[in-house]
Scaffold this motif. Sequence first.
Motif, PDB file in Angstrom:
ATOM      1  N   LEU A 413       0.823  -1.209   0.000  1.00  0.00           N
ATOM      2  CA  LEU A 413       0.000   0.000   0.000  1.00  0.00           C
ATOM      3  C   LEU A 413       0.853   1.253   0.000  1.00  0.00           C
ATOM      4  O   LEU A 413       0.536   2.238  -0.675  1.00  0.00           O
ATOM      5  N   LEU A 414       1.958   1.226   0.753  1.00  0.00           N
ATOM      6  CA  LEU A 414       2.815   2.398   0.823  1.00  0.00           C
ATOM      7  C   LEU A 414       3.530   2.656  -0.493  1.00  0.00           C
ATOM      8  O   LEU A 414       3.600   3.806  -0.961  1.00  0.00           O
ATOM      9  N   GLU A 415       4.069   1.617  -1.097  1.00  0.00           N
ATOM     10  CA  GLU A 415       4.915   1.794  -2.278  1.00  0.00           C
ATOM     11  C   GLU A 415       4.131   1.828  -3.584  1.00  0.00           C
ATOM     12  O   GLU A 415       4.406   2.664  -4.451  1.00  0.00           O
ATOM     13  N   GLN A 416       3.163   0.957  -3.756  1.00  0.00           N
ATOM     14  CA  GLN A 416       2.473   0.855  -5.040  1.00  0.00           C
ATOM     15  C   GLN A 416       1.188   1.669  -5.106  1.00  0.00           C
ATOM     16  O   GLN A 416       0.769   2.085  -6.187  1.00  0.00           O
ATOM     17  N   ASN A 418       0.361   4.356  -2.566  1.00  0.00           N
ATOM     18  CA  ASN A 418       0.684   5.725  -2.172  1.00  0.00           C
ATOM     19  C   ASN A 418       1.997   6.225  -2.754  1.00  0.00           C
ATOM     20  O   ASN A 418       2.429   7.351  -2.458  1.00  0.00           O
ATOM     21  N   LEU A 419       2.662   5.396  -3.544  1.00  0.00           N
ATOM     22  CA  LEU A 419       3.843   5.784  -4.314  1.00  0.00           C
ATOM     23  C   LEU A 419       4.970   6.360  -3.458  1.00  0.00           C
ATOM     24  O   LEU A 419       5.683   7.277  -3.870  1.00  0.00           O
ATOM     25  N   GLY A 420       5.110   5.811  -2.249  1.00  0.00           N
ATOM     26  CA  GLY A 420       6.210   6.219  -1.386  1.00  0.00           C
ATOM     27  C   GLY A 420       6.105   7.612  -0.817  1.00  0.00           C
ATOM     28  O   GLY A 420       7.103   8.158  -0.332  1.00  0.00           O
ATOM     29  N   LYS A 421       4.917   8.199  -0.831  1.00  0.00           N
ATOM     30  CA  LYS A 421       4.754   9.585  -0.394  1.00  0.00           C
ATOM     31  C   LYS A 421       4.525   9.726   1.105  1.00  0.00           C
ATOM     32  O   LYS A 421       4.483  10.848   1.616  1.00  0.00           O
ATOM     33  N   THR A 422       4.374   8.610   1.811  1.00  0.00           N
ATOM     34  CA  THR A 422       4.061   8.696   3.221  1.00  0.00           C
ATOM     35  C   THR A 422       4.655   7.513   3.954  1.00  0.00           C
ATOM     36  O   THR A 422       5.410   6.724   3.375  1.00  0.00           O
ATOM     37  N   VAL A 423       4.322   7.398   5.233  1.00  0.00           N
ATOM     38  CA  VAL A 423       4.846   6.316   6.064  1.00  0.00           C
ATOM     39  C   VAL A 423       3.681   5.580   6.707  1.00  0.00           C
ATOM     40  O   VAL A 423       2.556   6.078   6.755  1.00  0.00           O
ATOM     41  N   GLN A 424       3.969   4.397   7.214  1.00  0.00           N
ATOM     42  CA  GLN A 424       2.946   3.608   7.874  1.00  0.00           C
ATOM     43  C   GLN A 424       2.562   4.249   9.204  1.00  0.00           C
ATOM     44  O   GLN A 424       3.403   4.740   9.953  1.00  0.00           O
ATOM     45  N   SER A 425       1.278   4.258   9.501  1.00  0.00           N
ATOM     46  CA  SER A 425       0.818   4.759  10.790  1.00  0.00           C
ATOM     47  C   SER A 425       1.251   3.806  11.899  1.00  0.00           C
ATOM     48  O   SER A 425       1.243   2.588  11.727  1.00  0.00           O
ATOM     49  N   ARG A 426       1.586   4.390  13.034  1.00  0.00           N
ATOM     50  CA  ARG A 426       1.990   3.590  14.193  1.00  0.00           C
ATOM     51  C   ARG A 426       0.940   3.610  15.291  1.00  0.00           C
ATOM     52  O   ARG A 426       1.173   3.096  16.386  1.00  0.00           O
ATOM     53  N   GLY A 427      -0.188   4.213  15.007  1.00  0.00           N
ATOM     54  CA  GLY A 427      -1.240   4.294  16.005  1.00  0.00           C
ATOM     55  C   GLY A 427      -2.007   5.585  15.861  1.00  0.00           C
ATOM     56  O   GLY A 427      -1.951   6.250  14.828  1.00  0.00           O
ATOM     57  N   PRO A 428      -2.722   5.999  16.895  1.00  0.00           N
ATOM     58  CA  PRO A 428      -3.559   7.198  16.822  1.00  0.00           C
ATOM     59  C   PRO A 428      -2.766   8.482  16.595  1.00  0.00           C
ATOM     60  O   PRO A 428      -3.261   9.410  15.946  1.00  0.00           O
ATOM     61  N   THR A 429      -1.544   8.569  17.148  1.00  0.00           N
ATOM     62  CA  THR A 429      -0.771   9.801  17.004  1.00  0.00           C
ATOM     63  C   THR A 429       0.239   9.660  15.871  1.00  0.00           C
ATOM     64  O   THR A 429       0.902   8.634  15.740  1.00  0.00           O
ATOM     65  N   VAL A 430       0.343  10.689  15.068  1.00  0.00           N
ATOM     66  CA  VAL A 430       1.231  10.689  13.910  1.00  0.00           C
ATOM     67  C   VAL A 430       2.486  11.489  14.239  1.00  0.00           C
ATOM     68  O   VAL A 430       2.608  12.073  15.320  1.00  0.00           O
ATOM     69  N   ALA A 483      -6.975  -0.497  -0.132  1.00  0.00           N
ATOM     70  CA  ALA A 483      -6.729  -1.083   1.181  1.00  0.00           C
ATOM     71  C   ALA A 483      -7.617  -2.294   1.424  1.00  0.00           C
ATOM     72  O   ALA A 483      -7.155  -3.331   1.935  1.00  0.00           O
ATOM     73  N   LEU A 484      -8.878  -2.199   1.053  1.00  0.00           N
ATOM     74  CA  LEU A 484      -9.806  -3.305   1.291  1.00  0.00           C
ATOM     75  C   LEU A 484      -9.594  -4.432   0.292  1.00  0.00           C
ATOM     76  O   LEU A 484      -9.717  -5.618   0.647  1.00  0.00           O
ATOM     77  N   SER A 485      -9.250  -4.097  -0.952  1.00  0.00           N
ATOM     78  CA  SER A 485      -9.033  -5.139  -1.959  1.00  0.00           C
ATOM     79  C   SER A 485      -7.800  -5.979  -1.641  1.00  0.00           C
ATOM     80  O   SER A 485      -7.811  -7.203  -1.771  1.00  0.00           O
ATOM     81  N   VAL A 486      -6.711  -5.321  -1.205  1.00  0.00           N
ATOM     82  CA  VAL A 486      -5.510  -6.071  -0.820  1.00  0.00           C
ATOM     83  C   VAL A 486      -5.823  -6.979   0.359  1.00  0.00           C
ATOM     84  O   VAL A 486      -5.420  -8.155   0.387  1.00  0.00           O
ATOM     85  N   LEU A 487      -6.546  -6.472   1.334  1.00  0.00           N
ATOM     86  CA  LEU A 487      -6.931  -7.288   2.484  1.00  0.00           C
ATOM     87  C   LEU A 487      -7.810  -8.453   2.050  1.00  0.00           C
ATOM     88  O   LEU A 487      -7.624  -9.600   2.504  1.00  0.00           O
ATOM     89  N   GLN A 488      -8.759  -8.198   1.180  1.00  0.00           N
ATOM     90  CA  GLN A 488      -9.661  -9.242   0.676  1.00  0.00           C
ATOM     91  C   GLN A 488      -8.876 -10.375   0.033  1.00  0.00           C
ATOM     92  O   GLN A 488      -9.104 -11.566   0.322  1.00  0.00           O
ATOM     93  N   GLN A 489      -7.932 -10.040  -0.829  1.00  0.00           N
ATOM     94  CA  GLN A 489      -7.149 -11.060  -1.529  1.00  0.00           C
ATOM     95  C   GLN A 489      -6.259 -11.840  -0.563  1.00  0.00           C
ATOM     96  O   GLN A 489      -6.148 -13.077  -0.658  1.00  0.00           O
TER      97      GLN A 489
END
Length: 641
Positions: A413-416, A418-430, A483-489
């Motif tokens: 999801l991050l690389e393909q 969102n194209l590397g524009k962000t980082v993975q969330s670590r919880g409620p606080t960013v 996000a939902l399609s990747v999870l579904q597969q």
Amino acid sequence: MKQFTALPLLAAAGLAASAAQAQVTNPDTLVFLWTDDVQSFDPAYISNTPSSYGTLNVYSRLLAYDGEQISEFVPALSTEVPSLENGLIVEGEDGSVSYSFPIRPDTYAHKVGLMGEDGTVTWEYYDDLSEEERANIEPGYGVITAEDVKYSLLRAMLMDESWMSKAVTEMMTSGEYTDVAAIAEDLTGAEVPDLDEAQLQQVYDELDQLISVEGDTVTLHLAQSFPATLGIMALPFGTSIIDKEWTVDMGGWDGEPTTWGDYFRPEASETPLFADENGTGPFMLEEWDRSERRIVLRRFENYMHGPASLERVVLRTVPEWTTQRLQLLSGDADVVSAPVEFLDELAATEGVKVVDGLQRVFGRALFYAWPLQAQDNPAIGSGQLDGQGIPPDFFADLDVRMGFNYAQDYDLLLEQVNLGKTVQSRGPTVRGIMGYREDSPIYTYDPEKAEEHFRAAYDGQLWENGFTMTAYMQEGNTLANAALSVLQQNLARINPKFRLELQALPAASIMDKVFADEPTSPLTYMGWGPDYSDPGGPLGAATYYLSPTGLVAGFSGEGYQELMREHFQPLLDEAWALNDPAEREPIYARLQEMSHEYATSMFLWEDYTYIVTRDWVDGYVNNMILYGAWDFYPITKSASE
């Protein structure tokens, strides 16, 4: 609070290969094209981001944010940032807390009052006065004092119009009251329009005692800790400081304890600050043509930090992307509101600059809800763990939630996507909010661990029988679909009996399912943005996600609320009772870790945004708690080398 469910996807014509290049067009004027409108210039009235473009630039506050830092502050109208160390924050033995703000001397508003020979005051632009005329300014008329600060805060609270002004009331009463209407009901048993003079005085006195003025210092007296105070004081809404004398002269509240009811919750155009202002910010309102949807701001030459580089800013509402595009390419527009699907073409266009991947103050997540509405709920199928549905409390099982979290491919999801524009969330606080740590645990795509937890769930019945459930997503939201399609597969790969069905619906239909009395959506893609930078309190990120009374708990069901009540609320209360950031930070960091341990949600990525300008525009500061609002003071226009 600010809710985010989708990114805009619009249709428009293709781009030309290059933009008009060479000489900077109108080097002293920034032409800003957008699709929004300003609600009002009254800081006590507004509550949305587009309106804050006006108040952010024409008014000042006691404090300002330190560039992009959302939890660090610099002096503005106050000469110092209060802290425990400098003695301007004082903790009482009874748990009370006071914040003192020394007011900057000789700070003039855009317009000042001159006393005429006939005894009447006329208001003139300070910039236009000679030194001799400035010597005749009537004391207090356009000179900001501690009394103006007190008046501004009281006016915002007593007007009780916007949720951001209500946040001032909540701050000043340490969370005891959400608005002045609640104070009136509690003290008098009556609604504000029905209050008599004695009752109006009673409500006024309740707030008046919380703000004291001694010389050039104004002090806020809070009965209990409210650590978000400094962050609220820097927001460009109800804590913006106005000149009392000018406001009264223009027909605003006269500051008397028994007259404020006449100004309670007015219509937008009924306040004298609707289309006029007398702030101390770097720009003045020169024109607001509402029929043409055009605002012109003019530089305040005597701004306390020195004049801005730009002489004027022109904001024009232009709904059509094709028109914005043509003016951008011709150089007649400096900033545009471009649809996301044209960013790549714009970035390749000569003379155009795209700044992408600008962090926002919230993340995207898939939220689990339990228990779900059991009757007439197609999302849970049979309502049983028989392979044809899920039970209403499906996500009450920690192993189910952890299995889902390990089944998501975050790197993909991050690389393909969102194209590397962000980082993975670590919880409620960013990033940037207290409690965020670079080394806090995150989930990764791990089919073996997912299988381990799925086999453990429901004493093995889940693995043996499988499940069928429906997740809803907003029509046209490509990120939610991804996000939902990747999870579904991935779920189907882990166990072919795991069937996650996806259904796209209009946004309103999804909200009906999410915010029903009992939630009907088991898994919802959404993002929630806090209203201030502190993670705690009624409107902070940690509270939104991890409190049993927070926004997420409001749509995630009683089971989620009970989990928050038992494990998370005690730590939230502990952190909120403290005023020392060094003591509070480890608690919020622990809460962040606990959101991973309990798999409270599937935290995906930190959201991001972008700006599109001509390449001669520089100086944009992305302070994410302002949700993209432009501070025009640091903006420059110069030819690129």
